[in-house]
Design a protein around this motif. Structure first.
Motif, PDB file in Angstrom:
ATOM      1  N   GLU A   6       0.829  -1.204   0.000  1.00 61.75           N
ATOM      2  CA  GLU A   6       0.000   0.000   0.000  1.00 61.75           C
ATOM      3  C   GLU A   6       0.867   1.259   0.000  1.00 61.75           C
ATOM      4  O   GLU A   6       0.561   2.226  -0.713  1.00 61.75           O
ATOM      5  CB  GLU A   6      -0.931   0.009   1.220  1.00 61.75           C
ATOM      6  N   SER A  10       1.144   4.100  -3.037  1.00 61.87           N
ATOM      7  CA  SER A  10       0.923   5.516  -2.766  1.00 61.87           C
ATOM      8  C   SER A  10       2.119   6.362  -3.218  1.00 61.87           C
ATOM      9  O   SER A  10       1.939   7.448  -3.780  1.00 61.87           O
ATOM     10  CB  SER A  10       0.665   5.723  -1.277  1.00 61.87           C
ATOM     11  N   MET A  11       3.323   5.875  -2.958  1.00 59.52           N
ATOM     12  CA  MET A  11       4.528   6.610  -3.331  1.00 59.52           C
ATOM     13  C   MET A  11       4.651   6.796  -4.839  1.00 59.52           C
ATOM     14  O   MET A  11       5.216   7.782  -5.318  1.00 59.52           O
ATOM     15  CB  MET A  11       5.762   5.883  -2.780  1.00 59.52           C
ATOM     16  N   MET A  12       4.112   5.866  -5.608  1.00 58.09           N
ATOM     17  CA  MET A  12       4.184   5.944  -7.065  1.00 58.09           C
ATOM     18  C   MET A  12       2.903   6.501  -7.686  1.00 58.09           C
ATOM     19  O   MET A  12       2.867   6.737  -8.897  1.00 58.09           O
ATOM     20  CB  MET A  12       4.445   4.547  -7.658  1.00 58.09           C
ATOM     21  N   GLY A  13       1.849   6.660  -6.896  1.00 57.45           N
ATOM     22  CA  GLY A  13       0.576   7.061  -7.454  1.00 57.45           C
ATOM     23  C   GLY A  13      -0.022   5.995  -8.344  1.00 57.45           C
ATOM     24  O   GLY A  13      -0.649   6.281  -9.365  1.00 57.45           O
ATOM     25  N   ALA A  14       0.147   4.721  -7.939  1.00 61.68           N
ATOM     26  CA  ALA A  14      -0.299   3.588  -8.758  1.00 61.68           C
ATOM     27  C   ALA A  14      -1.694   3.144  -8.368  1.00 61.68           C
ATOM     28  O   ALA A  14      -2.129   3.290  -7.225  1.00 61.68           O
ATOM     29  CB  ALA A  14       0.678   2.422  -8.606  1.00 61.68           C
ATOM     30  N   GLN A  15      -2.383   2.547  -9.334  1.00 62.59           N
ATOM     31  CA  GLN A  15      -3.671   1.922  -9.084  1.00 62.59           C
ATOM     32  C   GLN A  15      -3.456   0.437  -8.878  1.00 62.59           C
ATOM     33  O   GLN A  15      -2.771  -0.221  -9.670  1.00 62.59           O
ATOM     34  CB  GLN A  15      -4.625   2.168 -10.260  1.00 62.59           C
ATOM     35  N   CYS A  16      -4.033  -0.106  -7.813  1.00 61.71           N
ATOM     36  CA  CYS A  16      -3.752  -1.482  -7.422  1.00 61.71           C
ATOM     37  C   CYS A  16      -4.830  -2.433  -7.926  1.00 61.71           C
ATOM     38  O   CYS A  16      -6.024  -2.194  -7.733  1.00 61.71           O
ATOM     39  CB  CYS A  16      -3.646  -1.560  -5.898  1.00 61.71           C
ATOM     40  N   VAL A  88       0.656   1.946 -13.610  1.00 63.93           N
ATOM     41  CA  VAL A  88       1.143   3.326 -13.698  1.00 63.93           C
ATOM     42  C   VAL A  88       1.181   3.736 -15.167  1.00 63.93           C
ATOM     43  O   VAL A  88       1.112   2.901 -16.062  1.00 63.93           O
ATOM     44  CB  VAL A  88       2.548   3.465 -13.077  1.00 63.93           C
ATOM     45  N   ALA A  94       7.818   5.614 -12.780  1.00 62.48           N
ATOM     46  CA  ALA A  94       7.358   5.124 -11.478  1.00 62.48           C
ATOM     47  C   ALA A  94       8.525   4.614 -10.644  1.00 62.48           C
ATOM     48  O   ALA A  94       8.596   4.855  -9.432  1.00 62.48           O
ATOM     49  CB  ALA A  94       6.324   4.025 -11.672  1.00 62.48           C
ATOM     50  N   GLN A  97      10.363   7.651  -9.407  1.00 66.68           N
ATOM     51  CA  GLN A  97       9.602   8.350  -8.378  1.00 66.68           C
ATOM     52  C   GLN A  97       9.643   7.602  -7.053  1.00 66.68           C
ATOM     53  O   GLN A  97       9.778   8.213  -5.985  1.00 66.68           O
ATOM     54  CB  GLN A  97       8.156   8.536  -8.827  1.00 66.68           C
ATOM     55  N   ARG A 101      11.186   9.181  -3.602  1.00 69.67           N
ATOM     56  CA  ARG A 101      10.420   9.258  -2.353  1.00 69.67           C
ATOM     57  C   ARG A 101      11.147   8.525  -1.229  1.00 69.67           C
ATOM     58  O   ARG A 101      11.130   8.958  -0.071  1.00 69.67           O
ATOM     59  CB  ARG A 101       9.020   8.674  -2.574  1.00 69.67           C
TER      60      ARG A 101
END
Length: 340
Positions: A6, A10-16, A88, A94, A97, A101
């Motif tokens: 999780e 969040s750190m990559m702005g990815a959809q899981c 992503v 990604a 990024q 982070r």
């Protein structure tokens, strides 16, 4: 370091997609390098010649369950029932990024090294000089590319007291991404040379690209005797500490007053920050090694290594195996070693 899936998403702005749970400790971009599948996150990078998504099935069979992809594979729910796919827009962006982070969580000194030549030697020698005093995390081998730098920075962990990372570029526009990942507190430019010059309109343009690494650093280290470098640093308006070295300017922060070469050793006489003359002996006599040793000495002294400790450790520096290393073979043959 270990992150939850999780947190990584969040750190990559990815959809899981799939089971968004478990931990991530290792990043993978090359399926041949898999070691610990249970906590590995595979980035399916795309290039002109290959697509990392082709290796998902193989890695799944080998135990990997977490993947960063640009698109979910066909029939993923049936074929990869217990896998997690983090989707992503750009897998390389990604990766970069995520590393950036991760880097932001550390307030330690971090040395970023760029230059046409000598990056790996300076990194390894700095490691040899600094490691008796602090726990150092450094780039593996020559991991200095758009992929290698984030994989290197990911190695920072709770024990790290000093980071040392290379930043290599081959064309305009690449340094900004590397700077954002490394976020150096000390930025080093070893030299300017002909490498990749075909991709830059002039030596000045290449220097301007390289010193983008300096942008947010607290201290920069460079050769004040190189007119192109000195002019570009001046033109950049860099506001931080300029810790340049010189063989001609006695007022330079690192002034090299004498270089005496013997049959197998070199004696370097220097004055750091206007102090008394000091010496160190180097077990090499070639110009590249001497120049790289000056870079290392400047950074080490800035980091608090004493002149006496520097002199002792310089004598013990070991040669660094480089690419395209020429060796004498049997029966009059010459071997060129280009392996890591």
């Amino acid at each position: 370091m270990r992150y939850s899936v999780e947190e990584v998403a969040s750190m990559m702005g990815a959809q899981c997609y799939g089971e968004c749970r478990g931990n991530v400790s290792f990043l993978l971009t090359d399926s041949r390098s898999l070691c610990f599948p249970e906590e590995t996150l595979f980035f399916a990078l795309r290039s002109a010649r290959n697509d990392g998504q082709h290796y998902i099935a193989e890695l799944y069979q080998r135990g990997v369950r977490r993947f960063v992809v640009a698109e979910v594979p066909d029939r993923w729910q049936a074929n990869y029932a217990d896998a997690t796919f983090l989707v992503v827009g750009d897998t390389l962006a990604a990766l970069q990024q995520l590393a950036a982070r991760h880097r932001q969580r550390f307030t330690i000194p971090v040395v970023g090294i760029t230059g046409s030549n000598g990056k790996t030697m300076v990194k390894e020698w700095l490691y040899q000089i600094m490691s008796p005093d602090v726990c150092v995390t450094r780039s593996p081998r020559s991991y200095n590319s758009q992929i290698g730098v984030p994989l290197s920075v990911w190695l920072l962990n709770e024990h790290t007291q000093l980071g040392i990372f290379e930043a290599g570029i081959s064309q305009p526009g690449e340094m900004r991404a590397l700077r954002g990942i490394i976020q150096p507190t000390i930025a080093v430019l070893t030299n300017l040379g002909a490498a990749h010059q075909e991709n830059f309109e002039s030596m000045q343009a290449k220097c301007k690209e390289k010193i983008q690494l300096f942008h947010d650093a607290q201290t920069v280290v460079y050769d004040a005797d190189d007119s192109v470098i000195a002019a570009e640093v001046e033109a950049s308006g860099y506001p931080g500490e300029r810790l340049c070295w010189s063989l001609t300017d006695a007022h330079a922060p690192m002034y090299i007053s004498r270089i005496d070469k013997g049959d197998a050793h070199t004696l370097v006489t220097y004055s750091y920050q206007g102090g008394a003359e000091q010496h160190y002996q180097l077990p090499f006599i070639d110009d590249a090694s001497i120049s790289n040793s000056i870079v290392c000495a400047t950074v080490a002294l800035h980091l608090g290594v004493s002149a006496d400790a520097l002199a002792q450790r310089m004598q013990q520096l070991e040669p660094i195996a480089m690419r395209l290393e020429v060796k004498e073979g049997q029966h009059g043959c010459t071997l060129i070693n280009d392996s890591y």
